[in-house]
Design a protein around this motif. Sequence first.
Motif, PDB file in Angstrom:
ATOM      1  N   SER A  63      61.138   6.879 -36.261  1.00  0.00           N
ATOM      2  CA  SER A  63      60.866   7.590 -34.965  1.00  0.00           C
ATOM      3  C   SER A  63      62.208   7.060 -34.030  1.00  0.00           C
ATOM      4  CB  SER A  63      59.687   7.101 -34.535  1.00  0.00           C
ATOM      5  OG  SER A  63      58.483   7.409 -35.196  1.00  0.00           O
ATOM      6  N   PRO A  64      62.460   7.788 -33.007  1.00  0.00           N
ATOM      7  CA  PRO A  64      63.580   7.622 -31.992  1.00  0.00           C
ATOM      8  C   PRO A  64      63.328   6.346 -31.451  1.00  0.00           C
ATOM      9  CG  PRO A  64      62.570   9.814 -31.738  1.00  0.00           C
ATOM     10  CD  PRO A  64      61.647   9.395 -32.634  1.00  0.00           C
ATOM     11  N   GLY A  65      64.600   5.666 -31.064  1.00  0.00           N
ATOM     12  CA  GLY A  65      64.657   4.377 -30.671  1.00  0.00           C
ATOM     13  C   GLY A  65      64.935   3.447 -31.778  1.00  0.00           C
ATOM     14  N   LEU A  66      64.161   2.438 -32.006  1.00  0.00           N
ATOM     15  CA  LEU A  66      64.292   1.314 -32.908  1.00  0.00           C
ATOM     16  C   LEU A  66      63.977   1.743 -34.318  1.00  0.00           C
ATOM     17  CD1 LEU A  66      63.138  -2.002 -30.951  1.00  0.00           C
ATOM     18  CD2 LEU A  66      65.459  -1.210 -31.417  1.00  0.00           C
ATOM     19  N   GLY A  67      63.253   2.879 -34.261  1.00  0.00           N
ATOM     20  CA  GLY A  67      62.874   3.284 -35.534  1.00  0.00           C
ATOM     21  C   GLY A  67      63.843   3.178 -36.911  1.00  0.00           C
ATOM     22  N   PRO A  68      64.845   4.061 -36.796  1.00  0.00           N
ATOM     23  CA  PRO A  68      65.632   4.127 -37.638  1.00  0.00           C
ATOM     24  C   PRO A  68      66.209   2.989 -38.247  1.00  0.00           C
ATOM     25  CG  PRO A  68      66.128   5.713 -36.206  1.00  0.00           C
ATOM     26  CD  PRO A  68      65.369   4.991 -35.337  1.00  0.00           C
ATOM     27  N   ALA A 231      74.246  -3.480 -39.041  1.00  0.00           N
ATOM     28  CA  ALA A 231      75.423  -2.740 -38.271  1.00  0.00           C
ATOM     29  C   ALA A 231      74.739  -1.634 -37.343  1.00  0.00           C
ATOM     30  CB  ALA A 231      76.416  -2.409 -39.098  1.00  0.00           C
ATOM     31  N   GLY A 232      73.653  -0.668 -38.051  1.00  0.00           N
ATOM     32  CA  GLY A 232      73.168   0.249 -37.481  1.00  0.00           C
ATOM     33  C   GLY A 232      72.108  -0.165 -36.278  1.00  0.00           C
ATOM     34  N   ASN A 233      71.778  -1.262 -36.436  1.00  0.00           N
ATOM     35  CA  ASN A 233      70.818  -1.762 -35.315  1.00  0.00           C
ATOM     36  C   ASN A 233      72.017  -2.175 -34.124  1.00  0.00           C
ATOM     37  OD1 ASN A 233      68.237  -2.949 -33.837  1.00  0.00           O
ATOM     38  ND2 ASN A 233      69.589  -4.700 -34.257  1.00  0.00           N
ATOM     39  N   ALA A 234      72.967  -2.896 -34.570  1.00  0.00           N
ATOM     40  CA  ALA A 234      74.123  -3.351 -33.609  1.00  0.00           C
ATOM     41  C   ALA A 234      74.469  -2.136 -32.673  1.00  0.00           C
ATOM     42  CB  ALA A 234      75.159  -4.046 -34.426  1.00  0.00           C
ATOM     43  N   ALA A 235      74.819  -0.920 -33.563  1.00  0.00           N
ATOM     44  CA  ALA A 235      75.233   0.106 -32.893  1.00  0.00           C
ATOM     45  C   ALA A 235      74.285   0.632 -31.871  1.00  0.00           C
ATOM     46  CB  ALA A 235      75.583   1.186 -33.845  1.00  0.00           C
ATOM     47  N   GLN A 236      73.018   0.506 -32.282  1.00  0.00           N
ATOM     48  CA  GLN A 236      71.986   1.031 -31.385  1.00  0.00           C
ATOM     49  C   GLN A 236      72.065   0.026 -29.871  1.00  0.00           C
ATOM     50  OE1 GLN A 236      69.781   3.438 -31.029  1.00  0.00           O
ATOM     51  NE2 GLN A 236      68.486   2.672 -29.527  1.00  0.00           N
ATOM     52  N   ALA A 237      71.974  -1.030 -30.082  1.00  0.00           N
ATOM     53  CA  ALA A 237      72.250  -2.094 -29.059  1.00  0.00           C
ATOM     54  C   ALA A 237      73.284  -2.082 -28.206  1.00  0.00           C
ATOM     55  CB  ALA A 237      72.164  -3.561 -29.691  1.00  0.00           C
ATOM     56  N   LEU A 238      74.531  -1.612 -28.771  1.00  0.00           N
ATOM     57  CA  LEU A 238      75.654  -1.371 -28.134  1.00  0.00           C
ATOM     58  C   LEU A 238      75.754   0.024 -27.227  1.00  0.00           C
ATOM     59  CD1 LEU A 238      78.377  -2.488 -30.701  1.00  0.00           C
ATOM     60  CD2 LEU A 238      78.208  -3.797 -28.405  1.00  0.00           C
ATOM     61  N   ALA A 239      74.803   0.867 -27.616  1.00  0.00           N
ATOM     62  CA  ALA A 239      74.898   2.082 -27.073  1.00  0.00           C
ATOM     63  C   ALA A 239      73.863   1.959 -25.901  1.00  0.00           C
ATOM     64  CB  ALA A 239      74.578   3.171 -28.002  1.00  0.00           C
ATOM     65  N   THR A 240      72.801   1.146 -26.166  1.00  0.00           N
ATOM     66  CA  THR A 240      71.705   0.750 -25.110  1.00  0.00           C
ATOM     67  C   THR A 240      72.114   0.059 -23.764  1.00  0.00           C
ATOM     68  OG1 THR A 240      70.085   1.066 -26.637  1.00  0.00           O
ATOM     69  CG2 THR A 240      69.574  -0.276 -24.737  1.00  0.00           C
TER      70      THR A 240
END
Length: 364
Positions: A63-68, A231-240
């Motif tokens: 789901s959108p957000g942290l899901g991926p 790394a995928g979660n890191a990209a999410q954090a940086l984009a947030t």
Amino acid sequence: MTSLPDDTLLDDAARISAADPEGLLRAAAGAGAQVRATADAAREAGLDRLTGLRPRALVLVTSPGLGPAVAGLLAALLPACPVPVLLADEVPGWIGPLDVVVAHTDDPGDRLLARGVDRAGRRGAAVVLTAPAEGPVAAAAAGNAVLVAPRMPVRPGFGFATAYTAGLLALSALGLLRVDLDAMADELDREAERAHPNHESFVNPAKALALRLAEHTPLLWGLDPVATAVAGNAAQALATHTDLVCDVADYQQAMSRTALHRAAVRATSGGDIFADPDDFDGPATAPPRVLLLAVRADPGDPARRLAAETLPGADLIDPAEEITAADEPTRAAVLALRFDLAALYLGLAAGTAGGSGRYAPATA
């Protein structure tokens, strides 16, 4: 391009506090507490009903957000899983009583997920869901799913540890993975303490990472599947929290991106010992910064040796070198938290995190 107006700002605890009126750093630093609270909530919600199940398929909903990021990390931790693992944007139409669904959302009104949870429940599938306790998603889960609602307030976008813990508990109940959540919570507490705003950047791993990322294009290249998922979660954090755009790939895939890989080789070659390491002769708006991420403790891995030979000046971030006794899920959690905090430090300094502006000018 996120930049630090003055790199001494990160070592000024008072100004960091002034730039963070919403308590974002405190929220991120509560990851260890989230693990403990989620474990308690999952037990009370009856997650142990999964014990002994041998599902036809394990569906991890992105789901959108942290899901991926959460789903990708859980899947990466199961390299030889005896059960088919599917990452899906929604609960599939073929879901049935022999399947298990794991999902997370911060959006209580996610109607796509609500419909999927309802469908899965009606068809007898086992569902483990982390979501707010009120709203259409929670209503769909009522009586049909193990709803693990946060027992402590968690800001939207800051619930990675909650979703990750619930997923790990589901995998553990199914007999697919062993994890020591008490040890994980303790290591996350220690990482948060190391990254405390009062600690200067030379001893603070999150601040040091933030300084490495500033004014660069991060290339987050994983040396193993678990590290690539982090790394995928890191990209999410940086984009947030920042406006940095970064590349995420496992190293084998990164080598196939020939132009970008050549740029990375140039940026890490270190041919001239007197050259500025940030000098970069290329078309990018910001020079690349290569960060090689490792979670699995395997220094002899061929991909790792190749990366070290090809990119000698790249930064290697390997939690196994710091927390040798921790298991893979714990090392992954620590690495994810480090990037979360680094992204926040960088975003607070640049005025892109939360609703706060830039640091207030220093006073005499």
